[in-house]
Design an enzyme around this catalytic site. Structure first.
Site, mmCIF file in Angstrom:
data_model
loop_
_atom_site.group_PDB
_atom_site.id
_atom_site.type_symbol
_atom_site.label_atom_id
_atom_site.label_comp_id
_atom_site.label_asym_id
_atom_site.label_seq_id
_atom_site.Cartn_x
_atom_site.Cartn_y
_atom_site.Cartn_z
ATOM 1 N N GLU A 1 4.953 7.856 -24.208
ATOM 2 C CA GLU A 1 4.390 8.266 -23.377
ATOM 3 C C GLU A 1 3.249 9.600 -23.484
ATOM 4 O OE1 GLU A 1 4.287 6.648 -20.663
ATOM 5 O OE2 GLU A 1 6.523 5.810 -21.086
ATOM 6 N N PRO B 1 -0.947 -10.262 1.161
ATOM 7 C CA PRO B 1 -0.712 -9.747 1.566
ATOM 8 C C PRO B 1 0.307 -7.638 2.267
ATOM 9 C CG PRO B 1 0.902 -11.537 0.162
ATOM 10 C CD PRO B 1 -0.707 -10.713 -0.124
ATOM 11 N N GLY B 2 0.495 -8.258 3.486
ATOM 12 C CA GLY B 2 0.775 -7.078 3.628
ATOM 13 C C GLY B 2 -0.546 -5.868 3.877
ATOM 14 N N GLY C 1 -6.347 -12.367 3.833
ATOM 15 C CA GLY C 1 -6.277 -11.925 2.584
ATOM 16 C C GLY C 1 -4.908 -11.370 1.929
HETATM 17 P P1 ADP Z 1 0.189 -8.980 7.067
HETATM 18 O O1 ADP Z 1 0.539 -10.142 8.180
HETATM 19 O O2 ADP Z 1 -1.701 -8.708 6.246
HETATM 20 O O3 ADP Z 1 0.892 -9.835 5.705
HETATM 21 P P2 ADP Z 1 1.583 -7.017 8.322
HETATM 22 O O4 ADP Z 1 0.653 -6.978 9.072
HETATM 23 O O5 ADP Z 1 2.410 -7.662 8.294
HETATM 24 O O6 ADP Z 1 0.550 -7.349 7.156
HETATM 25 O O7 ADP Z 1 1.667 -5.828 7.451
HETATM 26 C C1 ADP Z 1 2.812 -5.493 8.206
HETATM 27 C C2 ADP Z 1 2.645 -3.780 8.124
HETATM 28 O O8 ADP Z 1 1.727 -2.672 7.004
HETATM 29 C C3 ADP Z 1 2.246 -3.267 9.070
HETATM 30 O O9 ADP Z 1 3.412 -3.862 10.257
HETATM 31 C C4 ADP Z 1 1.883 -2.137 9.520
HETATM 32 O O10 ADP Z 1 3.103 -1.411 9.338
HETATM 33 C C5 ADP Z 1 2.008 -1.900 7.936
HETATM 34 N N1 ADP Z 1 -0.035 -2.234 7.408
HETATM 35 C C6 ADP Z 1 -0.805 -2.942 7.234
HETATM 36 N N2 ADP Z 1 -2.070 -2.800 6.955
HETATM 37 C C7 ADP Z 1 -2.346 -1.976 7.522
HETATM 38 C C8 ADP Z 1 -3.690 -1.192 8.597
HETATM 39 N N3 ADP Z 1 -4.444 -1.744 8.119
HETATM 40 N N4 ADP Z 1 -3.722 0.510 9.230
HETATM 41 C C9 ADP Z 1 -1.808 0.335 9.805
HETATM 42 N N5 ADP Z 1 -0.719 -0.276 8.899
HETATM 43 C C10 ADP Z 1 -0.717 -1.397 8.017
HETATM 44 ZN ZN ZN Z 2 3.857 2.370 -22.176
#
Ligand code: ADP
Ligand code: ZN
Ligand code: MG
Length: 656
Positions: free
Chosen positions: A472, A252-253, A250
């Site tokens: 805008e 990032p983040g 998936g």
């Molecule tokens: P990835 O590994 O997919 O890049 P992470 O697991 O490191 O992302 O997520 C980074 C941070 O974002 C986590 O520590 C959490 O705080 C927040 N986060 C991301 N996805 C979720 C989720 N589904 N539920 C709660 N917190 C999330």
């Molecule tokens: Zn614009």
């Protein structure tokens, strides 16, 4: 969190011994130096003539003939005044004038020397003068000090190296993020034969499925793994083979790392975490041995979870093309071997995460390895709401907070973005001296996260401000005047740190997964509304529309090349998307000529939309004027205010 960092054996001796030894050696060294100073004889150079004069005056006791110089020792009974008489004023070096004993600071330990001149009669002269003659005598040094003078620098250097290594290794094992430092020390560590481990172990992660919101499908697939780790017997009895590994895929983040930790936390097993990029570094063979090391340790600690983050860094397709990386391939081969190596139902589950599944080697994905693929998508509307709630629990919230509304305006945000939004809101509340986070803080931080902080010190001149305001309002009006577009949430002309001079926020009323051609056209028209306002009001164009144009063109190109929405090509696809979880780069799949024609089709869409935007604004120029004036005055207009202003416009009432 109970983090049990890895440490190598020699590290446990503690650094104190090393420091004691170094201090000891340094002391000895300086003491020696000091004593040497005390015993040192002072040497004064004199000319050869002066030397002969001293011999003539019978003041010389003995000489030592070295290769290039003659060392002269005077008789004990010779007085300083006598010597200086012989030598004359210029014979005595500067520093030795006018001291307590007269001309120079003279003592027994002073040795005069002179250069060795090719003088065949010298020996005869010396014998005449009764001078004792010595030929070069090697310096008398004890064996001990000779050995020590060689050994000491080596020992010192080793100790310094040893200490640096230790410090670095410590830092590295405290730093699970890896990066340059991790890579560097890993390499050094292996040179020094100290086995630095490149992973972190957490006895218990402290994360459970409750901490992960909005990823219900992923959680469901992982629940089975948790059950297996908890009750392996149940599976063994029936002869069921558990999957050895699962791949979390998936953008990032989205919570891949979090999910992996949650699996370990739910099952209550240790979590071995390492990052793919740390493997690929300078010394060949290191990555492979680390994989081996990791699996060996894990096997001793079953049940457990091994988590390999960013597996694409090592798991890229093996090929022998230019630029392929031997080190990486060795590491990958080792990983494959290890995954085959541990027995099924051995109590180890290997999880890996990537956002580029398409580059992974097929061998990694075959059954018995990472055969399960768990998709971790960006969260949908309810997902976002839940994630906000999870993170909202960590801060104190005022009663007016409505996470549903925040979720609505954050479409496209990842879990990490949402966590960041809640945190930014909390910081904002602190800055404003509040006790709790309000809805206003949250909405503001949404803007901060997406558009950057307000940059109040950027002063636009009057003309620029006016242009930004019209631009805008152009967006907002065009959006409001079309059937298929989204309502306006906010218009602002406060500049932002990320470069925007102002922006208009549109919020969908609900999450959309499918867009019609008309809606896409309406989006492009809205994007071009800013430019259209510049044309309609000022009869010119500005650089402020750069980003709008980029997005509009991208959208139009997708309509032509991917969505099959152009007359010219119909449903023919002209592009495919690569690395869809990252930037979603598009790669052309057709000929040059077709591309040229596609460009023309894109241009037509853009032109059509821009004409439409200009038409809408011309027909409603009164509204454009009035709302812009209001915006200039207030800097911000929110959605409901905007709608009210709009309703007062006769032209608008007619057309909507
Ligand atoms: P990835 O590994 O997919 O890049 P992470 O697991 O490191 O992302 O997520 C980074 C941070 O974002 C986590 O520590 C959490 O705080 C927040 N986060 C991301 N996805 C979720 C989720 N589904 N539920 C709660 N917190 C999330
Ligand atoms: Zn614009
Ligand atoms: Mg991650």
């Amino acid at each position: 969190m109970n983090e049990n960092k890895s440490s190598s054996k020699d590290q446990r001796q503690g650094p104190s011994w090393g420091i004691v030894i170094v201090i000891f050696f340094l002391l000895t060294f300086f003491l020696n130096l000091f004593m040497g100073r005390m015993n040192q004889t002072k040497q004064l150079q004199i000319s050869y003539d002066q030397f002969l004069d001293l011999v003539d005056e019978s003041m010389v006791d003995k000489v030592q003939m070295d290769d290039d110089q003659i060392q002269i020792t005077l008789r004990d009974e010779v007085e300083a005044e006598d010597v200086s008489e012989v030598l004359g004023e210029d014979g005595i070096p500067n520093g030795y004038r006018n001291t307590s004993r007269g001309v120079f600071n003279y003592s027994d330990s002073i040795v005069f020397y002179t250069g060795r001149v090719d003088d065949p009669s010298l020996v005869a002269t010396l014998r005449e003068g009764g001078v004792k003659i010595y030929e070069e005598i090697p310096e008398q040094t004890s064996t001990f000090s000779a050995v020590a003078s060689w050994l000491m620098p080596m020992v010192l250097m080793y100790l310094v190296y040893f200490l640096i290594m230790r410090t670095l290794m410590k830092r590295m094992s405290n730093n699970d993020g890896g990066g340059l430092m991790g890579g560097l020390t890993g390499g050094l560590g292996n040179i020094g034969k100290s086995k630095a481990k490149m992973y972190t172990v957490e006895k218990s992660t402290g994360v459970t499925f409750k901490d992960v919101a909005g990823q219900d499908e992923a959680k469901e697939s992982l629940e089975e793994m948790v059950d297996y780790l908890k009750n392996p017997e149940k599976y063994r009895m029936i002869g069921a083979q558990q999957p050895k590994g699962a791949l979390l895929v998936g953008p990032p983040g989205t919570g891949k790392t979090l999910l992996a930790k949650a699996v370990a936390g739910e099952a209550g097993v240790p979590f071995y975490h390492l990052t793919g990029s740390e493997f690929v570094e300078m010394y060949v063979g290191v990555g492979a041995s680390r994989v081996r090391d990791l699996f060996q340790t894990a096997k001793k600690n079953t049940p457990c979870i091994i988590f390999i983050d960013e597996i694409d860094a090592i798991g890229k397709k093996r090929d022998n093309q230019f630029g392929s990386n031997d080190e990486r391939e060795q590491t990958l081969n080792q990983l494959l071997a290890e995954m085959d190596g541990f027995e099924v139902n051995g109590g180890i589950i290997v999880l890996a995460a990537t956002n580029r599944p398409e580059v992974l080697d097929q061998a990694l994905l075959r059954p018995g390895r990472f055969d399960r693929r768990i998709i971790v998508e960006k969260p949908d509307l309810p997902g976002r709401e839940n994630i906000l709630k999870v993170h909202g629990k960590k801060v104190s919230l005022s009663s007016d907070v409505d996470f549903h509304k925040v979720a609505l305006v954050t479409s496209g945000a990842s879990g990490a973005d949402l966590a960041n939004i809640v945190n930014e809101a909390a910081l904002l509340a602190v800055r404003l001296g509040r006790r709790a986070v309000t809805q206003q803080d949250l909405l503001e931080s949404v803007e901060t996260v997406f558009a950057g902080k307000e940059k109040k010190d950027r002063v636009l001149n009057t003309k620029e401000r006016e242009m930004v305001a019209y631009h805008e309002v152009g967006h907002a009006l065009v959006s409001a005047l079309q059937k298929n577009s989204q309502p306006v949430q906010k218009i602002t002309i406060v500049p932002r740190t990320m470069g925007a001079l102002g922006f208009t926020m549109n919020t969908p009323e609900e999450e959309r997964y499918l867009l019609t051609q008309e809606e896409l056209m309406a989006q492009i028209t809205t994007l071009l509304g800013g430019r259209a306002a510049e044309i309609v009001r000022f009869g010119t164009t500005t650089t402020g529309a750069t980003n709008d144009i980029e997005r509009a063109t991208e959208q139009a190109r997708k309509m032509v090349t991917q969505y099959g929405m152009s007359e010219r090509f119909g449903s023919m696809g002209l592009q495919s998307t690569q690395s869809q979880y990252l930037d979603g780069r598009n790669v052309s799949t057709c000929s040059e000529q077709t591309n040229t024609e596609a460009d023309e089709a894109v241009r037509q869409i853009i032109e059509q939309c821009q004409d439409e935007a200009v038409r809408l604004l011309k027909e409603n120029s009164h509204a454009l004027e009035r709302i812009s004036a209001r915006l200039l005055e207030k800097e911000n207009i929110n959605g409901s205010e905007f709608m009210e202003l709009l309703k007062e416009e006769p032209s608008v009432v007619e057309s909507v």
